[in-house]
Design a protein around this motif. Structure first.
Motif, PDB file in Angstrom:
ATOM      1  N   HIS A  21      45.601  19.460  -4.977  1.00 41.18           N
ATOM      2  CA  HIS A  21      44.220  19.050  -4.712  1.00 41.18           C
ATOM      3  C   HIS A  21      44.044  18.416  -3.335  1.00 41.18           C
ATOM      4  CE1 HIS A  21      41.990  19.899  -8.390  1.00 41.18           C
ATOM      5  NE2 HIS A  21      43.072  19.567  -9.080  1.00 41.18           N
ATOM      6  N   ARG A  22      45.115  17.887  -2.767  1.00 42.19           N
ATOM      7  CA  ARG A  22      44.978  17.246  -1.453  1.00 42.19           C
ATOM      8  C   ARG A  22      44.527  18.234  -0.381  1.00 42.19           C
ATOM      9  NH1 ARG A  22      50.736  14.541  -0.869  1.00 42.19           N
ATOM     10  NH2 ARG A  22      51.225  16.324  -2.220  1.00 42.19           N
ATOM     11  N   ALA A  23      44.861  19.508  -0.537  1.00 40.96           N
ATOM     12  CA  ALA A  23      44.445  20.507   0.449  1.00 40.96           C
ATOM     13  C   ALA A  23      42.955  20.796   0.373  1.00 40.96           C
ATOM     14  CB  ALA A  23      45.232  21.803   0.241  1.00 40.96           C
ATOM     15  N   ALA A  24      42.316  20.447  -0.758  1.00 43.80           N
ATOM     16  CA  ALA A  24      40.883  20.703  -0.927  1.00 43.80           C
ATOM     17  C   ALA A  24      40.049  19.441  -0.814  1.00 43.80           C
ATOM     18  CB  ALA A  24      40.630  21.362  -2.284  1.00 43.80           C
ATOM     19  N   ARG A  25      40.700  18.283  -0.703  1.00 50.61           N
ATOM     20  CA  ARG A  25      39.971  17.019  -0.674  1.00 50.61           C
ATOM     21  C   ARG A  25      39.237  16.861   0.654  1.00 50.61           C
ATOM     22  NH1 ARG A  25      44.061  12.853  -2.181  1.00 50.61           N
ATOM     23  NH2 ARG A  25      43.991  14.040  -4.129  1.00 50.61           N
ATOM     24  N   ARG A  26      38.004  16.391   0.582  1.00 50.18           N
ATOM     25  CA  ARG A  26      37.214  16.168   1.784  1.00 50.18           C
ATOM     26  C   ARG A  26      37.450  14.769   2.338  1.00 50.18           C
ATOM     27  NH1 ARG A  26      32.871  18.424  -1.529  1.00 50.18           N
ATOM     28  NH2 ARG A  26      32.307  20.514  -0.804  1.00 50.18           N
ATOM     29  N   GLY A  27      37.279  14.640   3.644  1.00 46.18           N
ATOM     30  CA  GLY A  27      37.263  13.317   4.255  1.00 46.18           C
ATOM     31  C   GLY A  27      35.939  12.626   3.992  1.00 46.18           C
ATOM     32  N   ARG A  28      35.809  11.397   4.451  1.00 47.12           N
ATOM     33  CA  ARG A  28      34.590  10.619   4.167  1.00 47.12           C
ATOM     34  C   ARG A  28      33.356  11.269   4.761  1.00 47.12           C
ATOM     35  NH1 ARG A  28      36.510   4.288   5.074  1.00 47.12           N
ATOM     36  NH2 ARG A  28      38.081   4.277   3.384  1.00 47.12           N
ATOM     37  N   LEU A  29      33.464  11.690   6.012  1.00 44.18           N
ATOM     38  CA  LEU A  29      32.300  12.292   6.669  1.00 44.18           C
ATOM     39  C   LEU A  29      31.909  13.591   5.972  1.00 44.18           C
ATOM     40  CD1 LEU A  29      30.239  12.292   8.935  1.00 44.18           C
ATOM     41  CD2 LEU A  29      31.932  13.436  10.405  1.00 44.18           C
ATOM     42  N   ALA A  30      32.897  14.403   5.639  1.00 47.07           N
ATOM     43  CA  ALA A  30      32.610  15.665   4.958  1.00 47.07           C
ATOM     44  C   ALA A  30      32.006  15.423   3.581  1.00 47.07           C
ATOM     45  CB  ALA A  30      33.892  16.490   4.840  1.00 47.07           C
ATOM     46  N   SER A  31      32.476  14.399   2.895  1.00 41.50           N
ATOM     47  CA  SER A  31      31.924  14.084   1.568  1.00 41.50           C
ATOM     48  C   SER A  31      30.474  13.652   1.677  1.00 41.50           C
ATOM     49  CB  SER A  31      32.751  12.973   0.913  1.00 41.50           C
ATOM     50  OG  SER A  31      34.088  13.395   0.724  1.00 41.50           O
ATOM     51  N   LEU A  32      30.150  12.882   2.711  1.00 39.52           N
ATOM     52  CA  LEU A  32      28.773  12.448   2.926  1.00 39.52           C
ATOM     53  C   LEU A  32      27.861  13.642   3.184  1.00 39.52           C
ATOM     54  CD1 LEU A  32      26.691  10.180   3.323  1.00 39.52           C
ATOM     55  CD2 LEU A  32      27.394  10.065   5.725  1.00 39.52           C
ATOM     56  N   VAL A  33      28.318  14.563   4.018  1.00 43.92           N
ATOM     57  CA  VAL A  33      27.532  15.772   4.306  1.00 43.92           C
ATOM     58  C   VAL A  33      27.332  16.583   3.040  1.00 43.92           C
ATOM     59  CG1 VAL A  33      27.523  17.958   5.571  1.00 43.92           C
ATOM     60  CG2 VAL A  33      28.261  15.853   6.716  1.00 43.92           C
ATOM     61  N   ALA A  34      28.398  16.700   2.215  1.00 39.68           N
ATOM     62  CA  ALA A  34      28.302  17.475   0.965  1.00 39.68           C
ATOM     63  C   ALA A  34      27.302  16.850   0.005  1.00 39.68           C
ATOM     64  CB  ALA A  34      29.679  17.567   0.321  1.00 39.68           C
ATOM     65  N   ARG A  35      27.288  15.513  -0.086  1.00 37.96           N
ATOM     66  CA  ARG A  35      26.322  14.852  -0.980  1.00 37.96           C
ATOM     67  C   ARG A  35      24.894  15.119  -0.530  1.00 37.96           C
ATOM     68  NH1 ARG A  35      30.234  10.660  -1.145  1.00 37.96           N
ATOM     69  NH2 ARG A  35      29.166   9.511   0.512  1.00 37.96           N
ATOM     70  N   ARG A  36      24.678  15.098   0.763  1.00 36.40           N
ATOM     71  CA  ARG A  36      23.329  15.384   1.269  1.00 36.40           C
ATOM     72  C   ARG A  36      22.921  16.818   0.958  1.00 36.40           C
ATOM     73  NH1 ARG A  36      22.759  12.410   7.196  1.00 36.40           N
ATOM     74  NH2 ARG A  36      22.886  10.263   6.417  1.00 36.40           N
ATOM     75  N   ARG A  37      23.886  17.732   1.048  1.00 39.95           N
ATOM     76  CA  ARG A  37      23.579  19.123   0.713  1.00 39.95           C
ATOM     77  C   ARG A  37      23.225  19.271  -0.758  1.00 39.95           C
ATOM     78  NH1 ARG A  37      28.540  22.124   3.893  1.00 39.95           N
ATOM     79  NH2 ARG A  37      27.623  22.057   5.988  1.00 39.95           N
ATOM     80  N   ARG A  38      23.951  18.570  -1.640  1.00 42.39           N
ATOM     81  CA  ARG A  38      23.655  18.641  -3.064  1.00 42.39           C
ATOM     82  C   ARG A  38      22.280  18.083  -3.365  1.00 42.39           C
ATOM     83  NH1 ARG A  38      29.228  17.310  -3.654  1.00 42.39           N
ATOM     84  NH2 ARG A  38      28.727  15.084  -3.871  1.00 42.39           N
ATOM     85  N   GLY A  39      21.859  17.123  -2.553  1.00 43.04           N
ATOM     86  CA  GLY A  39      20.532  16.557  -2.755  1.00 43.04           C
ATOM     87  C   GLY A  39      19.418  17.509  -2.371  1.00 43.04           C
ATOM     88  N   ARG A  40      19.771  18.591  -1.658  1.00 47.50           N
ATOM     89  CA  ARG A  40      18.755  19.562  -1.246  1.00 47.50           C
ATOM     90  C   ARG A  40      19.024  20.933  -1.861  1.00 47.50           C
ATOM     91  NH1 ARG A  40      19.913  17.287   4.018  1.00 47.50           N
ATOM     92  NH2 ARG A  40      21.039  19.194   4.545  1.00 47.50           N
ATOM     93  N   GLN A  41      19.609  20.950  -3.050  1.00 45.09           N
ATOM     94  CA  GLN A  41      19.981  22.213  -3.670  1.00 45.09           C
ATOM     95  C   GLN A  41      18.774  23.070  -4.031  1.00 45.09           C
ATOM     96  OE1 GLN A  41      22.550  21.359  -6.956  1.00 45.09           O
ATOM     97  NE2 GLN A  41      24.391  21.304  -5.688  1.00 45.09           N
ATOM     98  N   ASP A  42      17.609  22.445  -4.151  1.00 46.51           N
ATOM     99  CA  ASP A  42      16.431  23.219  -4.488  1.00 46.51           C
ATOM    100  C   ASP A  42      15.912  24.023  -3.293  1.00 46.51           C
ATOM    101  OD1 ASP A  42      15.970  20.708  -3.333  1.00 46.51           O
ATOM    102  OD2 ASP A  42      13.833  20.800  -3.881  1.00 46.51           O
ATOM    103  N   ARG A  43      16.416  23.709  -2.110  1.00 49.98           N
ATOM    104  CA  ARG A  43      15.990  24.426  -0.905  1.00 49.98           C
ATOM    105  C   ARG A  43      17.042  25.462  -0.524  1.00 49.98           C
ATOM    106  NH1 ARG A  43      15.212  20.116   3.593  1.00 49.98           N
ATOM    107  NH2 ARG A  43      14.936  22.059   4.785  1.00 49.98           N
ATOM    108  N   PRO A  44      16.628  26.626  -0.007  1.00 46.07           N
ATOM    109  CA  PRO A  44      17.605  27.624   0.441  1.00 46.07           C
ATOM    110  C   PRO A  44      18.447  27.060   1.586  1.00 46.07           C
ATOM    111  CG  PRO A  44      15.395  28.566   0.289  1.00 46.07           C
ATOM    112  CD  PRO A  44      15.241  27.086   0.155  1.00 46.07           C
ATOM    113  N   GLY A  45      19.699  27.458   1.636  1.00 43.09           N
ATOM    114  CA  GLY A  45      20.571  27.027   2.708  1.00 43.09           C
ATOM    115  C   GLY A  45      20.204  27.689   4.029  1.00 43.09           C
ATOM    116  N   PHE A  46      20.846  27.213   5.101  1.00 42.67           N
ATOM    117  CA  PHE A  46      20.530  27.728   6.440  1.00 42.67           C
ATOM    118  C   PHE A  46      20.743  29.227   6.527  1.00 42.67           C
ATOM    119  CE2 PHE A  46      22.186  29.103  10.555  1.00 42.67           C
ATOM    120  CZ  PHE A  46      21.096  28.850  11.365  1.00 42.67           C
ATOM    121  N   TRP A  47      21.889  29.700   6.007  1.00 35.29           N
ATOM    122  CA  TRP A  47      22.201  31.113   6.165  1.00 35.29           C
ATOM    123  C   TRP A  47      21.257  31.989   5.353  1.00 35.29           C
ATOM    124  CZ3 TRP A  47      24.595  31.799  10.336  1.00 35.29           C
ATOM    125  CH2 TRP A  47      25.567  30.899  10.773  1.00 35.29           C
TER     126      TRP A  47
END
Length: 713
Positions: A339-365
């Motif tokens: 699991h250590r190879a998949a674990r996010r750092g603090r900054l990446a985890s923060l970005v991921a949480r913000r993305r989850r908060g906008r799951q109702d919106r289509p992603g950039f791509w």
């Protein structure tokens, strides 16, 4: 193939420690050999078997005495405060150095003439011809050994500087410069790649894995180059080629597998299942992509010249090692890290949480794909205009080859050439050599003296059997110049039957003609190979054809930028290209064609196989493109950014041919990963519609049905 990869994963998992031990032993054995990989590399390898220059070279080896005088020389440049006695001491230094090197001698006549000239005026440069008993293509190796001896003999303060001159000395100097550039590029490139990986994964453990695999692949390849070069002639540029390709490819391949592993972990799979799926999908794609890159580079073997073939071999080796490392070493490391190879750092985890908060919106791509596919005609025309605009200067592309114009200002080798040219003229360092029947010697001599480009002609030298003669003519311009090569063409067209024209200028001309005449074969091989591979993998006649045509646009854009930067010199100061050469190095176009087509397959395979997978699940082309692009775009963009960064580092090196290869490849990959993948692909697929997936029924029955990015149940 997927079942084979699954068995390999089981084997690696069950013998993880043994796999790691084997790789550790390989690296330990490779490090000392890789450090010596340039020991047996040569600056030659540009001769063309069967050409006039090659036939003259064969005659010189067997039929003429004293023919090698002047093929390599030294120029003694007294320092400003030197007297005649001190300047003459430089001749003694040269004599001692020559005595310690095989295949080279200081003729007594040359020694006496140099001492006499320095006695008359101890402040003016003096050129000292040397005699070598090896072919012209091997004189760079003799020059390298002699340069080392001179440096050893001239330790401390000396009253005069001794430079080596001649075509062999030029290529030897370029060889030394390329070694320095390689070390500097690797020292700069690896930290840049590390920063990009850290930004992509947000985890030090995950970022370190591709970097470790890249370093290991390049090191083991360096050891293989050392071992092979002991038996086969290999160009000095093979190390630069292997390093440039190896760092980017090894990192990219491990990045694709690691990204799929992390994706599966986040989807809820355990480490064992995630690793198996990653190998069955992205691992198979890496294997196919690597095989395609190697086959694409093998197209360079259609050119019968050692320099290009050895560079292709170096790149093939590093790709093969990278694929092997991604299929065995990386799974073992993933099994160790879990699991250590998949674990996010603090900054990446923060970005991921913000993305989850906008799951109702289509992603950039998804939003990007929607914009492009809603206006496919406008998007296609805009992208095509950009690519065609970049490619337009290609119509003016002019190739040439040589060492002299690749040196940066202030280089020691270049200084020696200029000093010698001031004494004897630039053409004396690369004379035209003509062999002819003895009965036609007078006619040949008259023709040489009548040509305005010929400065002087030496007396005829008879062959050992007396049937032929050798005439040596010094051009008014240096041997790599356009007037000197035009002289060779005139002589070959006008001299009597039986006369052969050789020498450094003729060899360069023959090499250029060989490569130019072989480009259609390389292009046909690479395009045909790419089409067949994509047809098999994508099960689509249209998608495979579209991908090949778009890759051609990327290559054309790279050629166009090279013309603007190096041939026209528009961006010298910005890119640090130092000199406007007025041409593109002969080896650059075929190398870029093979490298770019091979590497572009990586992104093509990963993107279109994802799209193909989603179309199989949904039956909706627009939705398949949107979902396929959204799941692969971030990884492809990151991989391309790494590749572009690695190639761009080599643009800051001192050797023009490596600069051109680095810039051309960087431009092609950047264009391919942005304009092509993000605009042209979705726009074209929207316009073509269901024809994207058309394949004739008889052919469809022969092609495999499972895509590489589709994991078996």
């Amino acid at each position: 193939m997927q079942r084979l990869m699954l068995r390999l994963d089981a084997l690696v998992r069950g013998r993880r420690r043994a796999v790691l031990a084997v790789w550790l032993a390989l690296v330990a054995a490779a490090v000392p050999l890789a450090a010596r990989q340039s020991d047996h590399l040569t600056g030659g390898g540009f001769n063309v078997p069967g050409s006039q220059s090659d036939r003259v070279e064969a005659e010189l080896r067997g039929d003429y005495e004293r023919a090698r005088e002047g093929a390599l020389g030294a120029v003694i440049v007294p320092r400003a405060d030197a007297d005649a006695r001190g300047a003459r001491a430089a001749v003694t230094t040269l004599d001692r150095a020559v005595a310690g090197v095989a295949h080279v001698a200081l003729p007594a006549q040359s020694r006496r003439a140099a001492l006499a000239a320095l006695s008359r005026d101890g402040r003016r440069p003096v050129v000292v011809p040397l005699r070598v008993d090896v072919p012209l293509t091997e004189t760079p190796d003799v020059a390298t050994a002699l340069r080392d001896r001179l440096d050893a003999e001239a330790r401390g303060s000396v009253p005069a500087v001794v430079h080596l001159v001649g075509q062999g000395a030029l290529w030897a100097g370029l060889q030394d410069l390329s070694k320095e550039d390689l070390a500097a590029a690797e020292a700069t490139g690896l930290p840049i790649v590390a920063l990009i990986l850290l930004a992509v994964f947000g985890s030090l453990a995950a970022a370190a894995l591709p970097l470790v695999l890249g370093a290991i692949s390049v090191t083991i390849t360096g050891a293989l180059i050392y071992l092979i070069s002991r038996e086969l002639e290999m160009s000095v540029f093979v190390s630069n080629m292997a390093s440039m390709i190896g760092i980017g490819v090894a990192v990219d391949y491990s990045l694709f597998v690691l990204a799929r592993f992390r994706e599966e972990i986040r989807a809820g799979a355990g480490p064992e299942r995630a690793r198996a799926v990653a190998l069955q999908t992205s691992g198979v794609a890496v294997a196919f992509s690597g095989l395609t890159v190697m086959l694409s580079l093998a197209g360079l073997y259609l050119i019968d010249t050692t320099a290009l073939r050895s560079m292709a071999l170096g790149a093939i080796l590093v790709v093969a090692v990278s694929v092997l490392a991604s299929a065995t070493l990386l799974p073992a490391l993933l099994s160790l890290l879990g699991h250590r190879a998949a674990r996010r750092g603090r900054l990446a985890s923060l970005v991921a949480r913000r993305r989850r908060g906008r799951q109702d919106r289509p992603g950039f791509w998804e939003r990007w794909t929607g914009v492009v596919m809603r206006r496919p005609v406008a998007s296609l025309l805009a992208a095509a205009a950009v690519l065609l605009g970049l490619a337009a200067p290609t119509v003016a592309l002019r190739t040439d080859n040589g060492a002299l114009r690749q040196f940066p200002a202030g280089d020691e080798t270049l200084a020696g050439f200029r000093a010698a040219a001031a004494v004897n003229g630039p053409g004396a360092l690369a004379p035209v050599q003509v062999t002819a029947p003895r009965a036609r010697a007078a006619d040949v001599a008259r023709a040489l003296r009548a040509d305005p480009e010929v400065a002087r002609v030496a007396p005829p030298l008879p062959s050992r059997d007396g049937r032929r003669v050798l005439l040596v003519a010094a051009p008014r311009h240096d041997g790599e110049s356009a007037p000197a090569k035009a002289l060779v063409r005139r002589l070959r067209a006008e001299l009597p039957a039986g006369a052969l024209v050789g020498g450094a200028s003729a060899e360069g001309l023959d090499f250029r003609d060989l490569v130019a005449g072989s480009m259609w074969k390389i292009a046909l091989f690479v395009l045909g190979l790419s089409y067949v591979v994509l047809l098999v993998l994508l099960r689509s006649v249209v998608l495979a054809l579209k991908a090949v045509l778009m890759n051609l646009l990327s290559v054309g854009a790279a050629y166009g930028v090279l013309v603007v930067v190096f041939q026209w010199g528009w961006a010298d100061r910005v890119l640090g290209t130092d000199v406007q050469t007025g041409s593109i190095q002969t080896i650059t176009p075929p190398l870029i064609l093979a490298v770019v087509f091979g590497l572009s397959m990586d992104y093509e395979v990963f993107l279109l196989s994802r799209i193909r997978e989603r179309f199989g699940a949904t039956g909706d082309t627009r939705r398949a493109v949107a979902e396929g692009l959204s799941t692969s775009a971030r990884t492809i963009t990151s991989a391309a950014l790494i590749m572009v960064a690695v190639f761009a580092v080599f643009v800051s090196t001192g050797v023009t041919s490596i600069k051109q290869l680095g810039l051309g490849s960087a431009v092609a990959i950047a264009v391919d990963a942005t304009v092509v993948r993000l605009v042209l692909v979705p726009a074209a697929m929207e316009l073509v519609g269901r024809w994207n997936w058309w394949v004739p029924a008889p052919l469809g029955r022969l092609l495999p049905r499972r895509t590489m990015e589709e994991a078996p149940a």
